[in-house]
Design a protein around this motif. Sequence first.
Motif, PDB file in Angstrom:
ATOM      1  N   LYS A 165       0.712  -0.970   0.172  1.00 30.29           N
ATOM      2  CA  LYS A 165       0.021   0.035  -0.089  1.00 30.29           C
ATOM      3  C   LYS A 165       0.963   1.352  -0.152  1.00 30.29           C
ATOM      4  CE  LYS A 165      -3.774   2.142   2.268  1.00 30.29           C
ATOM      5  NZ  LYS A 165      -4.548   2.464   3.571  1.00 30.29           N
ATOM      6  N   LEU A 166       0.614   2.215  -0.867  1.00 29.62           N
ATOM      7  CA  LEU A 166       1.206   3.524  -1.066  1.00 29.62           C
ATOM      8  C   LEU A 166       0.387   4.473  -1.299  1.00 29.62           C
ATOM      9  CD1 LEU A 166       3.984   4.983  -1.662  1.00 29.62           C
ATOM     10  CD2 LEU A 166       3.667   4.315  -4.051  1.00 29.62           C
ATOM     11  N   SER A 167       0.744   5.603  -0.377  1.00 25.22           N
ATOM     12  CA  SER A 167       0.317   6.792  -0.393  1.00 25.22           C
ATOM     13  C   SER A 167       1.238   7.751  -0.936  1.00 25.22           C
ATOM     14  CB  SER A 167      -0.471   7.513   0.921  1.00 25.22           C
ATOM     15  OG  SER A 167      -0.704   8.814   0.939  1.00 25.22           O
ATOM     16  N   LEU A 168       1.293   8.364  -2.086  1.00 21.75           N
ATOM     17  CA  LEU A 168       2.243   8.898  -2.657  1.00 21.75           C
ATOM     18  C   LEU A 168       1.923  10.359  -3.182  1.00 21.75           C
ATOM     19  CD1 LEU A 168       5.306   8.983  -3.775  1.00 21.75           C
ATOM     20  CD2 LEU A 168       4.302   8.180  -5.922  1.00 21.75           C
ATOM     21  N   SER A 169       2.756  11.409  -2.735  1.00 20.47           N
ATOM     22  CA  SER A 169       2.477  12.814  -3.223  1.00 20.47           C
ATOM     23  C   SER A 169       3.911  13.164  -4.026  1.00 20.47           C
ATOM     24  CB  SER A 169       2.368  13.793  -1.981  1.00 20.47           C
ATOM     25  OG  SER A 169       2.484  15.031  -2.674  1.00 20.47           O
ATOM     26  N   VAL A 170       3.450  13.574  -5.401  1.00 22.01           N
ATOM     27  CA  VAL A 170       4.881  14.077  -6.056  1.00 22.01           C
ATOM     28  C   VAL A 170       4.749  15.606  -6.278  1.00 22.01           C
ATOM     29  CG1 VAL A 170       6.006  13.784  -8.152  1.00 22.01           C
ATOM     30  CG2 VAL A 170       4.916  11.592  -7.444  1.00 22.01           C
ATOM     31  N   GLN A 171       5.718  16.183  -5.966  1.00 23.46           N
ATOM     32  CA  GLN A 171       5.819  17.637  -6.006  1.00 23.46           C
ATOM     33  C   GLN A 171       6.722  18.164  -6.893  1.00 23.46           C
ATOM     34  OE1 GLN A 171       6.274  18.819  -2.037  1.00 23.46           O
ATOM     35  NE2 GLN A 171       4.324  18.269  -1.293  1.00 23.46           N
ATOM     36  N   GLU A 201       3.801  -4.041  11.468  1.00 27.17           N
ATOM     37  CA  GLU A 201       3.980  -4.476  10.255  1.00 27.17           C
ATOM     38  C   GLU A 201       3.039  -3.815   9.129  1.00 27.17           C
ATOM     39  OE1 GLU A 201       3.560  -8.597   7.732  1.00 27.17           O
ATOM     40  OE2 GLU A 201       4.691  -8.902   9.439  1.00 27.17           O
ATOM     41  N   ASP A 202       1.911  -3.605   9.431  1.00 24.52           N
ATOM     42  CA  ASP A 202       0.878  -2.744   8.524  1.00 24.52           C
ATOM     43  C   ASP A 202       1.021  -1.135   8.640  1.00 24.52           C
ATOM     44  OD1 ASP A 202      -0.158  -2.853  11.193  1.00 24.52           O
ATOM     45  OD2 ASP A 202      -2.170  -2.909  10.577  1.00 24.52           O
ATOM     46  N   GLU A 203       1.906  -0.470   9.573  1.00 23.92           N
ATOM     47  CA  GLU A 203       2.040   0.868   9.909  1.00 23.92           C
ATOM     48  C   GLU A 203       3.181   1.144   8.654  1.00 23.92           C
ATOM     49  OE1 GLU A 203       3.712   4.152  12.974  1.00 23.92           O
ATOM     50  OE2 GLU A 203       3.019   2.117  13.553  1.00 23.92           O
ATOM     51  N   PRO A 204       2.794   2.293   7.955  1.00 22.88           N
ATOM     52  CA  PRO A 204       3.399   3.074   7.011  1.00 22.88           C
ATOM     53  C   PRO A 204       4.886   3.447   7.383  1.00 22.88           C
ATOM     54  CG  PRO A 204       1.789   4.319   7.378  1.00 22.88           C
ATOM     55  CD  PRO A 204       1.514   3.199   8.177  1.00 22.88           C
ATOM     56  N   VAL A 245       7.083   7.830 -11.504  1.00 26.75           N
ATOM     57  CA  VAL A 245       7.654   7.849  -9.985  1.00 26.75           C
ATOM     58  C   VAL A 245       7.077   6.903  -9.275  1.00 26.75           C
ATOM     59  CG1 VAL A 245       7.708   9.285  -7.949  1.00 26.75           C
ATOM     60  CG2 VAL A 245       8.283  10.290 -10.292  1.00 26.75           C
ATOM     61  N   ARG A 246       5.751   6.518  -9.362  1.00 24.21           N
ATOM     62  CA  ARG A 246       4.892   5.627  -8.552  1.00 24.21           C
ATOM     63  C   ARG A 246       5.296   4.299  -8.979  1.00 24.21           C
ATOM     64  NH1 ARG A 246       0.590   4.722  -5.617  1.00 24.21           N
ATOM     65  NH2 ARG A 246      -0.156   6.678  -5.447  1.00 24.21           N
ATOM     66  N   ARG A 247       5.635   3.929 -10.027  1.00 28.43           N
ATOM     67  CA  ARG A 247       6.334   2.687 -10.506  1.00 28.43           C
ATOM     68  C   ARG A 247       7.612   2.509  -9.743  1.00 28.43           C
ATOM     69  NH1 ARG A 247       9.089   1.177 -15.271  1.00 28.43           N
ATOM     70  NH2 ARG A 247       9.421  -0.912 -15.694  1.00 28.43           N
ATOM     71  N   TRP A 248       8.423   3.445  -9.837  1.00 26.56           N
ATOM     72  CA  TRP A 248       9.785   3.256  -9.343  1.00 26.56           C
ATOM     73  C   TRP A 248       9.658   3.082  -7.759  1.00 26.56           C
ATOM     74  CZ3 TRP A 248      11.734   8.180 -12.319  1.00 26.56           C
ATOM     75  CH2 TRP A 248      11.813   7.871 -13.575  1.00 26.56           C
ATOM     76  N   PHE A 276       9.251  -2.423   0.519  1.00 29.60           N
ATOM     77  CA  PHE A 276       9.051  -3.777   1.130  1.00 29.60           C
ATOM     78  C   PHE A 276       7.782  -3.719   2.356  1.00 29.60           C
ATOM     79  CE2 PHE A 276      13.369  -3.604  -0.119  1.00 29.60           C
ATOM     80  CZ  PHE A 276      13.378  -4.712  -0.739  1.00 29.60           C
ATOM     81  N   ALA A 277       7.277  -2.458   2.492  1.00 25.96           N
ATOM     82  CA  ALA A 277       6.183  -2.524   3.282  1.00 25.96           C
ATOM     83  C   ALA A 277       5.182  -1.213   2.957  1.00 25.96           C
ATOM     84  CB  ALA A 277       6.816  -1.966   5.015  1.00 25.96           C
ATOM     85  N   PRO A 278       4.295  -1.109   3.675  1.00 31.24           N
ATOM     86  CA  PRO A 278       3.237  -0.042   3.226  1.00 31.24           C
ATOM     87  C   PRO A 278       4.015   1.434   3.368  1.00 31.24           C
ATOM     88  CG  PRO A 278       2.273  -1.400   4.685  1.00 31.24           C
ATOM     89  CD  PRO A 278       3.712  -2.009   4.649  1.00 31.24           C
ATOM     90  N   ALA A 279       3.667   2.504   2.572  1.00 30.56           N
ATOM     91  CA  ALA A 279       4.458   3.762   2.788  1.00 30.56           C
ATOM     92  C   ALA A 279       3.623   4.915   2.600  1.00 30.56           C
ATOM     93  CB  ALA A 279       5.648   3.835   2.092  1.00 30.56           C
TER      94      ALA A 279
END
Length: 154
Positions: free
Chosen positions: A6-12, A80-83, A27-30, A36-39
């Motif tokens: 799981k990924l929450s991503l902001s690109v600025q 483990e589930d904390e980002p 950027v998201r793909r990379w 290895f874990a949520p972020a």
Amino acid sequence: MPAKNKLSLSVQYPDTRLQESITRPKVRRWVQAALFAPAELTIRFVDAEEGRVLNRDYRAKDYATNVLTFAYNEGEDIAEDEPTRADIILCTDVLEKEALEQNKTVEEHCAHLIVHGVLHAQGYDHDDDDEATEMEQLETDILAALGYADPYAT
């Protein structure tokens, strides 16, 4: 190889020079490839002035550098589930200059720096030879899976 997490991503793009070529989907793909874990991550492209100020204020080094990673839960025991939470700052001026010097495309170098920053956000480091070897091998494997050449090959 890292699994999808799981990924929450902001690109600025306060420095807009790479906005058209280094797109949010790239950027998201990379980033996803190196997780290895949520972020919860922010990737921010800055100019040399902002890069220098951040490096000076937070690392006491008065010059712009290619990538800075601010890992906010570094050293903490997290569930483990904390980002993983981090800001990854890329300096457009430095990465363009380095790409030219290293005979790489800006995209190749940017992919490498983002993978590098994401690994730092997750606690990887290169403070000693063993850590450096492990981190470089991870970067090389992740980039190969993404279709990029070994960034450390000479």
